[in-house]
Design a protein around this motif. Structure first.
Motif, PDB file in Angstrom:
ATOM      1  N   GLU A  20      38.500  47.061  49.706  1.00  0.00           N
ATOM      2  CA  GLU A  20      38.259  46.185  48.554  1.00  0.00           C
ATOM      3  C   GLU A  20      37.719  47.030  47.401  1.00  0.00           C
ATOM      4  O   GLU A  20      36.710  47.714  47.558  1.00  0.00           O
ATOM      5  CB  GLU A  20      37.227  45.096  48.869  1.00  0.00           C
ATOM      6  N   LYS A  25      31.052  46.636  44.075  1.00  0.00           N
ATOM      7  CA  LYS A  25      31.084  47.680  45.107  1.00  0.00           C
ATOM      8  C   LYS A  25      32.499  47.893  45.614  1.00  0.00           C
ATOM      9  O   LYS A  25      33.337  46.975  45.547  1.00  0.00           O
ATOM     10  CB  LYS A  25      30.155  47.330  46.294  1.00  0.00           C
ATOM     11  N   ASP A 218      34.922  32.726  48.250  1.00  0.00           N
ATOM     12  CA  ASP A 218      34.336  34.072  48.208  1.00  0.00           C
ATOM     13  C   ASP A 218      33.804  34.302  46.801  1.00  0.00           C
ATOM     14  O   ASP A 218      34.565  34.530  45.856  1.00  0.00           O
ATOM     15  CB  ASP A 218      35.402  35.125  48.558  1.00  0.00           C
ATOM     16  N   GLY A 220      32.133  36.682  44.510  1.00  0.00           N
ATOM     17  CA  GLY A 220      31.759  38.085  44.345  1.00  0.00           C
ATOM     18  C   GLY A 220      30.922  38.261  43.103  1.00  0.00           C
ATOM     19  O   GLY A 220      30.247  37.332  42.647  1.00  0.00           O
ATOM     20  N   HIS A 379      35.688  40.440  52.904  1.00  0.00           N
ATOM     21  CA  HIS A 379      36.979  40.730  52.283  1.00  0.00           C
ATOM     22  C   HIS A 379      37.655  41.919  52.989  1.00  0.00           C
ATOM     23  O   HIS A 379      38.794  41.813  53.460  1.00  0.00           O
ATOM     24  CB  HIS A 379      36.732  41.006  50.791  1.00  0.00           C
TER      25      HIS A 379
END
Ligand SMILES: Nc1ncnc2c1ncn2[C@@H]1O[C@H](COP(=O)(O)OP(=O)(O)OP(=O)(O)O)[C@@H](O)[C@H]1O
Ligand SMILES: [Mg+2]
Length: 407
Positions: A20, A25, A218, A220, A379
């Motif tokens: 990812e 990150k 998700d 992020g 992920h």
């Protein structure tokens, strides 16, 4: 420069790496898939990401350095050499829709063959998309044979008319190519591009949850992806170009503190539920300019965070309603990604969606516990899972062509 020859871990096992390139990150997770189909997450590496905005690369040089750093850590942690990766992709340019393909079963016996399945899949993939877009996924839902719907595998059945519903995810070709270019620039092959929300859902959901209907969100740093499963198949996917960093920004503006300070307030004292229960309780914040300490009203902090996360959830909830899926999501909502760490987020999700909610990790997998327990890793672990599912499926079918695997 990397050695591109993957280490043969044991004679009969396969090493799979999920990558990812996230907004905050870069994460590379390494799985070992045995011949019998068992998957273990054997290591992983993470590095801060400096070249990505809202899930897409904006600075190639920095992105390459950060990818390299994460891969090196993953190699050390798993004691492997990474030659190729399954790469997660996201971005506001991605679009999705459900489409139906049709095919006449031409054989004399009118028995559905694998070739008929491939033909109907081809037909389902054909739709009017912008010329600059590429289909990233055409995820099979269920088949209909001569009007009989809900069929998972029609091969061998009798019938004249074969139909197939697919969920298609497509996006701007060049914007999909960019992350792959960055990876290939490091002499690492890209096996396949995978929509990041799909990957995360594969890490956190059990087959039962998919069957009963579940929504995975998700959240992020720069994007929020969501995937809805009903009756065991993907029915809807989407992306919002908003994530945890927008919560931080709102806190920074609302409380007039630096982004750094807002991030730390969000993590240490924040909450997505704002019920005023703190009755005006404040904390004292050392002034960054060396002036008098600043008083932060915690109810105010929570109200700011609540507003942004609630708005994000409401947008997703409205989509579910629009698609007519709400009543089919019986298992509830699974929250993952770093944003799932926001205190009180589960309660807020339950209020907005009027469904049970839980924080999702890859904890049901085998492997290094420290990696499996972090919602930020779902992920990349999901990418490994995606590859493992493909590999097991192609082995059981006994056909290994890339085309077959991609379908
Ligand atoms: N304890 C915490 N409380 C609240 N938010 C947190 C906490 N820990 C991490 N976050 C937030 O989670 C986000 C990072 O999550 P994640 O690592 O999943 O993002 P990413 O994968 O890099 O980004 P994206 O998927 O959007 O490209 C940041 O906004 C960070 O502030
Ligand atoms: Mg992410």
């Amino acid at each position: 420069m990397f050695n591109i020859i993957p280490r043969i871990f044991s004679e009969k096992s396969q090493i799979i790496v999920g990558l990812e390139i996230g907004t905050s990150k870069v994460s590379a997770m390494v799985g070992e898939l045995t011949e019998s189909g068992g998957l273990t997450i054997i290591g992983g590496g993470t590095a801060p990401s400096r070249g990505v905005r809202k899930g897409e690369i904006v600075n190639f040089e920095k992105a390459e350095e950060d990818i390299r750093a994460a891969i090196v850590k993953a190699e050390e942690s798993a004691d492997v050499e990474v030659g190729s990766v399954y790469l997660g992709v996201t971005g506001a340019h991605l679009r999705s829709l459900n489409n139906r393909g049709f095919n006449r079963v031409e054989s004399a016996e009118h028995e559905v063959s694998q070739a008929d399945v491939e033909d109907v899949l081809r037909s389902a993939k054909a739709f009017n998309k912008p010329s600059e877009n590429t289909v990233l996924h055409a995820i099979r839902q269920l088949f209909t044979v001569n009007g009989q719907s809900g069929i998972a595998d029609p091969v061998g059945m009798k019938g004249n008319q074969l139909e197939l519903d697919v969920h298609v995810v497509h996006g701007v070709t060049t914007r999909l190519q960019n992350p792959a270019l960055a990876v290939r620039g490091l002499d690492i092959d890209v096996e396949e591009l995978v929509f990041s929300g799909l990957a995360s859902s594969l890490a956190v959901l059990s087959p039962e949850q998919k069957e009963n209907g579940a929504l995975v969100i998700d959240m992020g740093a720069g994007t929020t992806e969501y995937v809805a499963y009903c009756n065991g198949v993907v029915r809807h996917t989407g992306i919002l170009a908003v994530g945890g960093d927008h919560v931080t920004n709102d806190v920074s503006y609302g409380l007039k503190v630096s982004t750094h300070c807002a991030d730390s307030l969000k993590k240490k004292h924040g909450s997505a539920t704002a019920d005023g229960a703190l009755h005006g309780k404040s904390i004292s914040l050392p002034n960054e300019l060396g002036l008098q300490n600043k008083q932060i009203n915690l109810d105010h902090l929570h109200k700011i965070m609540h507003a942004r996360v609630e708005e994000t959830f409401q947008l997703i909830d409205a989509e579910l309603d629009f698609e007519g899926l709400h009543s089919q999501i019986r298992s509830g909502v699974v929250l993952t990604g770093g944003g799932a760490r926001i205190s009180g987020i589960k309660k807020l999700a339950e209020e907005v969606f009027e469904l049970d909610a839980a924080i999702g990790t890859a904890g049901s997998h085998n492997g290094v516990k420290g990696l499996l327990d972090d919602p930020e890793n779902t992920h990349a672990i999901g990418l490994v899972n995606y590859a493992a599912i493909r590999s097991r499926r192609s082995r059981s079918k006994g056909w290994f062509s890339k085309k077959a695997v991609a379908a």
